[in-house]
Write an enzyme that holds these catalytic residues in place. Structure first.
Site, PDB file in Angstrom:
ATOM      1  N   SER A 101     -14.821 -41.256  19.868  1.00  0.00           N
ATOM      2  CA  SER A 101     -14.428 -42.572  19.385  1.00  0.00           C
ATOM      3  C   SER A 101     -13.474 -43.190  20.382  1.00  0.00           C
ATOM      4  CB  SER A 101     -13.745 -42.458  18.035  1.00  0.00           C
ATOM      5  OG  SER A 101     -14.706 -42.484  17.037  1.00  0.00           O
ATOM      6  N   HIS A 141     -10.231 -47.638  14.285  1.00  0.00           N
ATOM      7  CA  HIS A 141      -9.931 -46.458  13.458  1.00  0.00           C
ATOM      8  C   HIS A 141      -9.109 -45.420  14.216  1.00  0.00           C
ATOM      9  CE1 HIS A 141     -13.832 -44.689  14.998  1.00  0.00           C
ATOM     10  NE2 HIS A 141     -13.189 -43.558  14.838  1.00  0.00           N
ATOM     11  N   ASP A 158     -14.958 -52.518  15.916  1.00  0.00           N
ATOM     12  CA  ASP A 158     -14.055 -51.368  15.784  1.00  0.00           C
ATOM     13  C   ASP A 158     -13.219 -51.165  17.066  1.00  0.00           C
ATOM     14  OD1 ASP A 158     -12.799 -49.034  15.093  1.00  0.00           O
ATOM     15  OD2 ASP A 158     -14.604 -48.010  14.404  1.00  0.00           O
TER      16      ASP A 158
END
Ligand code: ARG
Ligand code: GLU
Length: 721
Positions: free
Chosen positions: A652, A85, A221
């Site tokens: 992240s 992402h 991810d």
């Protein structure tokens, strides 16, 4: 408030924290504040292996990725690992109908196939200096907030010119502890960052919105990039002649995984937290701000979802937007739940009571902090109506996209009024270009329904002075029907499609600008803005400045009063280390979540053809053949795991490291019940979610068969594989 200002009690002995896992710590202070405790929790390396300015240390393998995520160097050829992402924009920009990298994934099987990404950058932190004394030089308690800020700005400007650094380096100064401390960062930014690999979305974003913020999780991810440098190894603009960056340090990768109780740490760039608020602010978040923002997004998501389910084209157009709106929406709900469940307000009130007790006992505190808590409470009560109006306006306005189109076209009018034809012409292409992007992901029927639903909330949920008088008129003229008002409005405006905007923009500049200014969408947007900037902004800014000053004092006061406790500053997008052990958790009665997930769980969720839970056939085949290579454990493939690391948005892509500083995973989310860690970390339910590095390697090696990537890596294992 000035009376609070001048008390500088030196924070003594930094020992005895209340919660071992809580905190986003400054890497340069680990040695003095955390090393002992980290070792007690299982760390085998030293603080100087993490942050060291005289030789390569772990910090030299960590970058801020594009300013919004974290990434880490995992080979001596500048290979970067981050989340799917985080790399999504880059992946999307290279995708087309023919080369659908979002759907199919992308892998460079040699360096010539790597893809350039304009605007993407990777920033290393070279060193961090305490510059508090320089920045606060000459600041006095009698200054107004404005005077204080301008004196600080001046001091920072002179620091900028006097600080020694190489010409290819940059520097910035940031405020910490709500303005009580300042640190200077010397950085190196590389602007040639190329896409190396990304799995299909069905792996990289497996489970999409349904699984987002949730545990158990089964998402791979991750994506990979490479930093390129000039021939001299220094930062350079993109050039085909650039060479792979040779890092001072790259991470070794452990194939051994972690067990319950093992030490982990996460190293990255957390964005924003508010850990030192008064209980009144937390109470307001739970009762007012979060619910108001959630309500608006609930309504908007329902409208968009209704269209997406019926119309394939709208589904594609609105997918990214929907995911974006839903991400924070879901997080806020978890935040309210967690704050409520852990009695965060009552706990903060207890802390305030013990603060007050110590203040009463000690005359030196008594003098300066006696009214502080009462003043804070009063300030939060005072700002509430304005904060509500702010939350409403800032949430609602961007959801009705035609209002944004109006703002863009208004900038064209402004350019004309300021710089005549020349200004108009130079702005026109830019505005058209950005409107083309807007309209690619825009459907007028969706927008009209959003307008109808959200303007009703705008009127009914807000006090009269905060509602645009023009809109009230429009509503009255349409018999108080929001549906009729919306239909009437969208039939009259010329801003609702790219073609009608283009037609509107033909002709001479003056006529065009007159037509823009007369459009009902421009008039409404302007009236809503004006209502807000007249009746909310001035008072809100004044009250907010007062709160900022009080919170700054309160921050210093907490450090003075609880001087035996170690304090970490709120996240502010600077480099931090957080550490905690691998742990299960119990979100509610009778439910206990294990700390590891496996590919068996990926398969349990598998729904062929589904938008969120479909899988590539090759992955399913690998699973059935149990072809996990050296990445599986006893015939099972680990996928994700959780630990009690204190992380937030911006973390992240951060590396999860084991006790030896080896890479074991990649941080990408938190569990839903624990998202309140931004305001109140609670070790009982706050967990961060990481994808196991062995799942990443399995995908690269077995699924993508990108042996070229695997051969660059430094894999370590204590076990014989
Ligand atoms: N919740 C994570 C974060 O805050 C992941 C978001 C991306 N994933 C998604 N399904 N929308 O950024
Ligand atoms: N997904 C978040 C990010 O993009 C991390 C999750 C969190 O907020 O902890 O940074």
């Amino acid at each position: 408030m000035k009376k609070y200002f001048l008390l500088l009690v030196i924070c003594s002995s930094f020992i005895g924290q209340t919660v071992a896992e809580e905190g986003m710590w400054l890497p340069q202070l680990l040695q003095s504040l955390n090393e002992k405790q980290m070792k007690k929790m299982g760390m085998k390396i030293n603080a100087s292996d993490i942050y060291n300015i005289s030789k390569g240390s772990l910090k030299d393998a960590i970058v801020s990725f594009g300013g919004f995520c974290t990434a880490e160097v995992i080979s001596d050829q500048g290979l970067l690992l981050t989340n799917h992402h985080c790399g999504f924009d880059a992946i999307q920009n290279h995708s087309s109908i023919q080369n659908n990298y979002i759907r199919d994934g992308f892998w460079a099987y040699n360096k010539d196939q790597e893809l350039r990404n304009e605007g993407l950058f990777a920033t290393f932190i070279i060193r961090i200096d305490d510059v508090t004394a320089d920045v606060l030089k000459g600041i006095t308690g009698s200054m107004t907030e404005k005077e204080r800020q301008s004196a600080i700005d001046k001091n920072i400007a002179s620091l900028r010119s006097s600080t020694k650094k190489e010409n290819y380096q940059d520097l910035f100064v940031r405020s910490f502890f709500e303005g009580n401390k300042y640190y200077l960062f010397v950085t190196e930014t590389y602007r040639d960052v190329r896409l190396v690999g990304a799995p299909p979305s069905s792996i990289g974003n497996y489970g999409k919105d349904t699984d987002n913020w949730m545990w158990p999780r089964h998402t791979g991810d991750f994506s990979m990039f490479r930093i390129y440098a000039g021939k001299d190894g220094k930062p350079a603009a993109y050039s085909p002649d650039n060479v792979p960056y040779k890092p001072k340090r790259s991470l070794s990768i452990s194939l051994d995984g972690v067990k319950e109780g093992d030490f982990t740490m996460v190293f990255g760039f957390p964005g924003r937290t508010n850990e030192y608020l008064h209980s009144a602010a937390i109470e307001q978040t739970v009762r007012m701000s979060d619910p108001a923002k959630i309500a608006i997004r609930t309504r908007a998501l329902k409208v968009i979802d209704g269209f997406m389910r019926k119309d394939e084209e709208i589904k594609i157009q609105y997918a990214a937007k929907y995911a974006g709106i839903s991400n924070a929406w879901k997080k806020w709900q978890g935040e309210v739940l967690g704050l409520t469940k852990t009695n965060a307000v009552a706990k903060r009130q207890e802390l305030e009571a013990s603060f007050e007790k110590i203040v009463m006992q000690k005359p030196e505190f008594n003098l300066v902090y006696i009214n502080l808590l009462a003043d804070l409470k009063k300030a939060y009560t005072g700002i509430e109506p304005y904060a509500y109006a702010r939350d409403y306006f800032t949430e609602l306005y961007p959801r009705i996209e035609i209002l944004g189109v109006a703002s863009q076209l208004n900038s064209l009018v402004n350019a004309f009024e300021k710089n005549g034809e020349a200004g108009y012409n130079s702005t026109k292409e830019k505005v058209l270009g950005s409107l083309e992007d807007v309209f690619k992901e825009y459907n007028v029927n969706v927008d009209q329904k959003l307008f109808e639903a959200l303007m009703e909330m705008y009127v009914t949920d807000q006090k009269d002075p905060y509602v645009s008088p023009l809109f009230k008129d429009m509503l009255m003229q349409n018999g108080n029907s929001y549906a009729k008002t919306a239909a009437d409005f969208y039939s009259k405006t010329k801003f609702s499609s790219l073609s009608s905007v283009k037609t509107l923009l033909t002709g001479n500049a003056k006529d065009v600008c007159d037509a823009i200014k007369a459009d009902p969408a421009l008039l409404l947007a302007a009236d809503m803005q004006k209502t807000y900037s007249t009746n909310v902004t001035p008072r809100l800014s004044e009250l907010q400045a007062n709160i900022n000053q009080l919170q700054r004092t309160y921050m210093q006061a907490q450090m003075d009063v609880f001087s035996q406790k170690s304090f970490y500053p709120d996240a502010n997008s600077t480099l931090r280390v957080t550490y905690g052990n691998v742990k299960p958790y119990t979100p509610r009665d009778a439910v206990k979540f294990d700390f590891y997930s496996y590919m068996d769980g990926v398969m349990e969720k598998y729904k062929p053809g589904d938008y969120e839970f479909d899988l590539p056939k090759k992955l399913v085949d690998l699973y059935h053949k149990k072809d996990f290579g050296r990445y599986g454990v006893n015939g099972r493939q680990p996928v994700c795991f959780i630990a009690a690391n204190h992380t937030t948005g911006g973390n992240s892509g951060s590396p999860a490291l084991d006790a030896n500083g080896n890479l074991i995973g990649l941080n990408f989310d938190r569990v839903w019940e624990g998202t309140m860690s931004d305001i109140n970390y609670d070790p009982s339910i706050c967990r961060n979610i990481m994808v196991d590095i062995r799942y990443v390697l399995f995908i690269v090696d077995k699924f993508a068969e990108a042996k070229n990537i695997i051969s660059e890596l430094k894999l370590v294992s204590k076990k014989v594989k």
